[in-house]
Design an enzyme around this catalytic site. Structure first.
Site, PDB file in Angstrom:
ATOM      1  N   ARG A 234      50.396  -5.549  33.691  1.00 35.57           N
ATOM      2  CA  ARG A 234      51.877  -5.506  33.377  1.00 35.57           C
ATOM      3  C   ARG A 234      52.271  -5.405  32.067  1.00 35.57           C
ATOM      4  NH1 ARG A 234      50.359  -9.578  37.353  1.00 35.57           N
ATOM      5  NH2 ARG A 234      50.429 -10.822  35.699  1.00 35.57           N
TER       6      ARG A 234
ATOM      7  N   GLU B  43      44.426 -19.797  32.118  1.00 36.25           N
ATOM      8  CA  GLU B  43      44.967 -20.997  32.773  1.00 36.25           C
ATOM      9  C   GLU B  43      44.280 -21.273  34.086  1.00 36.25           C
ATOM     10  OE1 GLU B  43      49.047 -21.495  34.619  1.00 36.25           O
ATOM     11  OE2 GLU B  43      49.259 -19.369  34.104  1.00 36.25           O
TER      12      GLU B  43
END
Length: 180
Positions: free
Chosen positions: A71, A108
């Site tokens: 992205r 994460e």
């Protein structure tokens, strides 16, 4: 050179309405911030708003815009076209022809590897979401190792509750911040 566009400026809050939260994606207990609706309905406004986070002097001193897969590519390419700058791909492993330098980093929710080709110039590193900072750190280290000078970072979204990211005294500019 900055392009002049005649479109209505939208506030951060207006743009934020087009980011959808997707719970438990890609793994349980992760909330994915889906920017697809934002890009679908307000791509041009988003690129302009990101561009306005830097001054004209800062833009003048940037040669290249590096987009982090995938992205980040979209945002970086739009900014590069608007600002008349070169575009550099920072990709996941195995996607660029050599020679490349690779860098592992933590997410994460796991680990991954980025790679980049050699080059020169002042580079602005762009990504969609700043979560823990592992991706931006790896990209900055790669850029430096491949011969670029990191001029700054730009992110569409900062998940501020997950990070206090800075690298070599550079902190990212962010369009939209989530505090929790």
């Amino acid at each position: 050179m900055t392009a002049t566009l005649n479109i209505q400026s939208l506030s951060q809050q207006d743009l934020r309405k087009y980011i959808h939260d997707v719970p438990d994606f890609p793994k349980p207990n992760i909330v994915f911030r889906d920017i697809s609706p934002l890009l679908r309905y307000h791509f041009q406004e988003t690129i302009i708003a990101l561009s306005e986070l830097l001054t004209s002097v800062e833009w003048y001193n940037i040669d290249l815009i590096g987009g982090i897969e995938s992205r980040g590519f979209i945002l970086a390419a739009g900014l590069a076209a608007m600002q008349g700058k070169g575009f550099v791909k920072i990709r996941k492993a195995g996607k660029l022809p050599g020679p490349v330098i690779k860098r592992a980093y933590g997410l994460e929710y796991g680990e991954d590897v980025l790679e980049m080709q050699h080059g020169t110039g002042n580079i602005l590193i762009v990504d969609d979401v700043l979560a823990t900072g592992g991706t931006l750190k790896a990209a900055a280290e790669l850029a430096q190792e491949t011969g670029h000078e990191v001029a700054g970072f730009l992110c569409l979204i900062n998940l501020a509750y997950l990070n206090h990211f800075s690298w070599n005294e550079l902190t990212p500019r962010n369009l939209i911040t989530y505090e929790a």
